[in-house]
Design a protein around this motif. Structure first.
Motif, PDB file in Angstrom:
ATOM      1  N   TYR A  25       1.489  -4.142   3.486  1.00  0.00           N
ATOM      2  CA  TYR A  25       2.745  -3.453   3.802  1.00  0.00           C
ATOM      3  C   TYR A  25       2.531  -1.960   3.515  1.00  0.00           C
ATOM      4  O   TYR A  25       2.559  -1.527   2.362  1.00  0.00           O
ATOM      5  CB  TYR A  25       3.882  -3.987   2.928  1.00  0.00           C
ATOM      6  N   VAL A  26       2.280  -1.180   4.569  1.00  0.00           N
ATOM      7  CA  VAL A  26       1.970   0.241   4.398  1.00  0.00           C
ATOM      8  C   VAL A  26       3.275   1.011   4.207  1.00  0.00           C
ATOM      9  O   VAL A  26       4.076   1.133   5.132  1.00  0.00           O
ATOM     10  CB  VAL A  26       1.188   0.784   5.611  1.00  0.00           C
ATOM     11  N   GLN A  27       3.477   1.513   2.997  1.00  0.00           N
ATOM     12  CA  GLN A  27       4.728   2.198   2.662  1.00  0.00           C
ATOM     13  C   GLN A  27       4.542   3.700   2.477  1.00  0.00           C
ATOM     14  O   GLN A  27       5.524   4.437   2.393  1.00  0.00           O
ATOM     15  CB  GLN A  27       5.335   1.557   1.400  1.00  0.00           C
ATOM     16  N   GLU A  28       3.299   4.130   2.392  1.00  0.00           N
ATOM     17  CA  GLU A  28       2.972   5.557   2.319  1.00  0.00           C
ATOM     18  C   GLU A  28       1.628   5.789   2.998  1.00  0.00           C
ATOM     19  O   GLU A  28       0.815   4.881   3.092  1.00  0.00           O
ATOM     20  CB  GLU A  28       2.879   6.039   0.865  1.00  0.00           C
ATOM     21  N   GLU A  29       1.394   7.011   3.478  1.00  0.00           N
ATOM     22  CA  GLU A  29       0.130   7.408   4.100  1.00  0.00           C
ATOM     23  C   GLU A  29      -0.109   6.615   5.386  1.00  0.00           C
ATOM     24  O   GLU A  29       0.816   6.037   5.946  1.00  0.00           O
ATOM     25  CB  GLU A  29      -1.033   7.250   3.111  1.00  0.00           C
ATOM     26  N   ASP A  30      -1.350   6.618   5.872  1.00  0.00           N
ATOM     27  CA  ASP A  30      -1.670   5.951   7.141  1.00  0.00           C
ATOM     28  C   ASP A  30      -2.882   5.044   6.971  1.00  0.00           C
ATOM     29  O   ASP A  30      -3.482   4.957   5.891  1.00  0.00           O
ATOM     30  CB  ASP A  30      -1.900   6.979   8.259  1.00  0.00           C
ATOM     31  N   SER A  31      -3.255   4.356   8.035  1.00  0.00           N
ATOM     32  CA  SER A  31      -4.337   3.372   7.950  1.00  0.00           C
ATOM     33  C   SER A  31      -5.669   4.013   7.613  1.00  0.00           C
ATOM     34  O   SER A  31      -6.467   3.439   6.865  1.00  0.00           O
ATOM     35  CB  SER A  31      -4.443   2.595   9.262  1.00  0.00           C
ATOM     36  N   ALA A  32      -5.935   5.199   8.152  1.00  0.00           N
ATOM     37  CA  ALA A  32      -7.203   5.877   7.854  1.00  0.00           C
ATOM     38  C   ALA A  32      -7.302   6.189   6.361  1.00  0.00           C
ATOM     39  O   ALA A  32      -8.373   6.043   5.755  1.00  0.00           O
ATOM     40  CB  ALA A  32      -7.314   7.155   8.681  1.00  0.00           C
ATOM     41  N   HIS A  33      -6.197   6.627   5.781  1.00  0.00           N
ATOM     42  CA  HIS A  33      -6.173   6.917   4.337  1.00  0.00           C
ATOM     43  C   HIS A  33      -6.525   5.673   3.542  1.00  0.00           C
ATOM     44  O   HIS A  33      -7.388   5.721   2.644  1.00  0.00           O
ATOM     45  CB  HIS A  33      -4.781   7.418   3.941  1.00  0.00           C
ATOM     46  N   TRP A  34      -5.880   4.538   3.864  1.00  0.00           N
ATOM     47  CA  TRP A  34      -6.095   3.328   3.077  1.00  0.00           C
ATOM     48  C   TRP A  34      -7.451   2.706   3.336  1.00  0.00           C
ATOM     49  O   TRP A  34      -8.065   2.142   2.416  1.00  0.00           O
ATOM     50  CB  TRP A  34      -4.957   2.332   3.318  1.00  0.00           C
ATOM     51  N   GLU A  44     -14.380 -15.079   5.674  1.00  0.00           N
ATOM     52  CA  GLU A  44     -13.977 -13.939   6.487  1.00  0.00           C
ATOM     53  C   GLU A  44     -12.490 -13.691   6.259  1.00  0.00           C
ATOM     54  O   GLU A  44     -11.688 -14.631   6.311  1.00  0.00           O
ATOM     55  CB  GLU A  44     -14.221 -14.204   7.970  1.00  0.00           C
ATOM     56  N   ILE A  45     -12.138 -12.443   6.002  1.00  0.00           N
ATOM     57  CA  ILE A  45     -10.736 -12.070   5.825  1.00  0.00           C
ATOM     58  C   ILE A  45     -10.309 -11.215   7.003  1.00  0.00           C
ATOM     59  O   ILE A  45     -10.934 -10.194   7.298  1.00  0.00           O
ATOM     60  CB  ILE A  45     -10.509 -11.292   4.512  1.00  0.00           C
ATOM     61  N   ARG A  46      -9.247 -11.639   7.676  1.00  0.00           N
ATOM     62  CA  ARG A  46      -8.626 -10.825   8.708  1.00  0.00           C
ATOM     63  C   ARG A  46      -7.467 -10.066   8.060  1.00  0.00           C
ATOM     64  O   ARG A  46      -6.530 -10.676   7.540  1.00  0.00           O
ATOM     65  CB  ARG A  46      -8.126 -11.696   9.860  1.00  0.00           C
ATOM     66  N   HIS A  47      -7.543  -8.741   8.064  1.00  0.00           N
ATOM     67  CA  HIS A  47      -6.524  -7.886   7.465  1.00  0.00           C
ATOM     68  C   HIS A  47      -5.573  -7.388   8.550  1.00  0.00           C
ATOM     69  O   HIS A  47      -6.031  -6.961   9.625  1.00  0.00           O
ATOM     70  CB  HIS A  47      -7.170  -6.676   6.788  1.00  0.00           C
ATOM     71  N   ILE A  48      -4.279  -7.438   8.274  1.00  0.00           N
ATOM     72  CA  ILE A  48      -3.273  -6.921   9.198  1.00  0.00           C
ATOM     73  C   ILE A  48      -2.372  -5.980   8.413  1.00  0.00           C
ATOM     74  O   ILE A  48      -1.714  -6.404   7.459  1.00  0.00           O
ATOM     75  CB  ILE A  48      -2.427  -8.049   9.833  1.00  0.00           C
ATOM     76  N   TRP A  49      -2.355  -4.720   8.797  1.00  0.00           N
ATOM     77  CA  TRP A  49      -1.525  -3.722   8.118  1.00  0.00           C
ATOM     78  C   TRP A  49      -0.367  -3.324   9.010  1.00  0.00           C
ATOM     79  O   TRP A  49      -0.552  -3.039  10.205  1.00  0.00           O
ATOM     80  CB  TRP A  49      -2.351  -2.482   7.771  1.00  0.00           C
ATOM     81  N   ILE A  50       0.805  -3.308   8.437  1.00  0.00           N
ATOM     82  CA  ILE A  50       2.021  -2.978   9.183  1.00  0.00           C
ATOM     83  C   ILE A  50       2.690  -1.763   8.546  1.00  0.00           C
ATOM     84  O   ILE A  50       2.944  -1.751   7.337  1.00  0.00           O
ATOM     85  CB  ILE A  50       2.997  -4.189   9.228  1.00  0.00           C
ATOM     86  N   ALA A  51       2.939  -0.723   9.335  1.00  0.00           N
ATOM     87  CA  ALA A  51       3.638   0.472   8.842  1.00  0.00           C
ATOM     88  C   ALA A  51       5.113   0.126   8.699  1.00  0.00           C
ATOM     89  O   ALA A  51       5.784  -0.205   9.675  1.00  0.00           O
ATOM     90  CB  ALA A  51       3.449   1.629   9.820  1.00  0.00           C
ATOM     91  N   MET A  52       5.640   0.193   7.484  1.00  0.00           N
ATOM     92  CA  MET A  52       6.986  -0.303   7.216  1.00  0.00           C
ATOM     93  C   MET A  52       8.087   0.686   7.564  1.00  0.00           C
ATOM     94  O   MET A  52       9.183   0.271   7.932  1.00  0.00           O
ATOM     95  CB  MET A  52       7.110  -0.705   5.747  1.00  0.00           C
ATOM     96  N   ASP A  53       7.828   1.984   7.457  1.00  0.00           N
ATOM     97  CA  ASP A  53       8.894   2.960   7.679  1.00  0.00           C
ATOM     98  C   ASP A  53       8.900   3.513   9.097  1.00  0.00           C
ATOM     99  O   ASP A  53       9.902   3.509   9.786  1.00  0.00           O
ATOM    100  CB  ASP A  53       8.777   4.111   6.681  1.00  0.00           C
ATOM    101  N   ASN A  54       7.756   3.979   9.530  1.00  0.00           N
ATOM    102  CA  ASN A  54       7.655   4.654  10.815  1.00  0.00           C
ATOM    103  C   ASN A  54       6.332   4.271  11.466  1.00  0.00           C
ATOM    104  O   ASN A  54       5.284   4.600  10.944  1.00  0.00           O
ATOM    105  CB  ASN A  54       7.725   6.179  10.628  1.00  0.00           C
ATOM    106  N   LEU A  75       0.863  -1.179   0.000  1.00  0.00           N
ATOM    107  CA  LEU A  75       0.000   0.000   0.000  1.00  0.00           C
ATOM    108  C   LEU A  75       0.898   1.226   0.000  1.00  0.00           C
ATOM    109  O   LEU A  75       1.557   1.494   1.007  1.00  0.00           O
ATOM    110  CB  LEU A  75      -0.917   0.000   1.233  1.00  0.00           C
ATOM    111  N   PRO A  76       0.992   1.951  -1.139  1.00  0.00           N
ATOM    112  CA  PRO A  76       0.192   1.805  -2.346  1.00  0.00           C
ATOM    113  C   PRO A  76       0.735   0.745  -3.295  1.00  0.00           C
ATOM    114  O   PRO A  76       1.879   0.314  -3.168  1.00  0.00           O
ATOM    115  CB  PRO A  76       0.303   3.192  -2.982  1.00  0.00           C
TER     116      PRO A  76
END
Length: 244
Positions: free
Chosen positions: A167-176, A228-238, A123-124
């Motif tokens: 893998y969140v590489q830009e923006e934040d969880s609310a954005h995505w 059912e899908i369990r989504h896990i997002w991890i901020a990769m940079d900060n 992401l993105p």
């Protein structure tokens, strides 16, 4: 977390049958969620951005973490696992038995049959030729979108629970979350698409210190059990990128 009927094994003995309740699959996804920030921050992990390389790193780390744990030592992780029916398709990451067999609600799983299929997406989506920015959800043309694969049975046709790692590489969880649910809402406006507003992703909880956001989505499927899908997002940079 393993089933109560599990017994100790002496050298030379075969493993006894291991039985999971479906709730233990959720616990296994929680284990992955807990380990994600430790993997990201590991001193020996090379910094990568490629989805394939990140998933390969994660698989190696999770195998070591599971092997060292009391609860999950009979679980192994694999990448690029070929789908049950269409061998041309591969699951990004899968949790398989390390032992000969594990039963989940009466269904037998072997080392060759995933307990949980997991899709991994950046992401993105990389801005490359022929890539769809909506790839976490859907691709058009094509059937390689993350949620799309599970919803339409291209992956996980025989499963009721699946996972997705972002893998969140830009923006934040609310954005995505807003972007992804916007794409799903747009898809649902076409009555022939097979999508509905019920397919949206809902946030479950967020750990802004660890940089992990957990979410959930549920999808009706034609001629298949709902999934059912369990989504896990991890901020990769900060990690603080996930703070809204």
């Amino acid at each position: 977390m393993l089933a109560d009927n599990q017994t100790s094994i002496s050298p030379g003995q075969l493993d006894p049958q291991i039985h999971f309740a479906s709730e233990q699959l959720y616990a296994l996804l929680d284990f992955i969620s807990d380990e994600l920030p430790r993997w990201r921050d590991h001193v020996d992990r090379m910094q990568e951005t490629s989805e394939v390389l990140l998933t390969d790193q994660l698989c190696s780390y999770l195998n070591s973490a599971a092997y060292s744990s009391t609860a999950w030592s009979r679980i192994q992780f694999r990448t690029e696992v070929h789908r049950e029916k269409d061998k041309r398709r591969a699951i990004d990451l899968a949790a398989n038995p390390r032992v000969p067999e594990i039963f989940v609600e009466g269904r037998r799983h072997t080392q060759f049959d995933p307990l949980i299929p997991i899709e991994c997406k950046r992401l993105p989506t990389p801005k490359e030729k022929d890539r769809d920015e909506r790839e976490y959800v859907v691709t058009s043309p094509g059937t390689t979108g993350g949620i799309q694969r599970f919803k339409f049975g291209h992956h996980g046709a025989s499963h009721k629970i699946a996972g997705m790692i972002g893998y969140v590489q830009e923006e934040d969880s609310a954005h995505w979350l807003g972007k992804i649910n916007g794409w799903i809402t747009d898809l649902s406006s076409d009555s022939t698409s097979g999508w509905s507003k019920a397919d949206v992703v809902k946030q479950a909880n967020e750990d802004s210190v660890a940089g992990v956001c957990k979410l959930d989505s549920r999808h009706k499927r034609k001629d298949l059990d709902d999934i059912e899908i369990r989504h896990i997002w991890i901020a990769m940079d900060n990690p603080k990128k996930l703070v809204t």
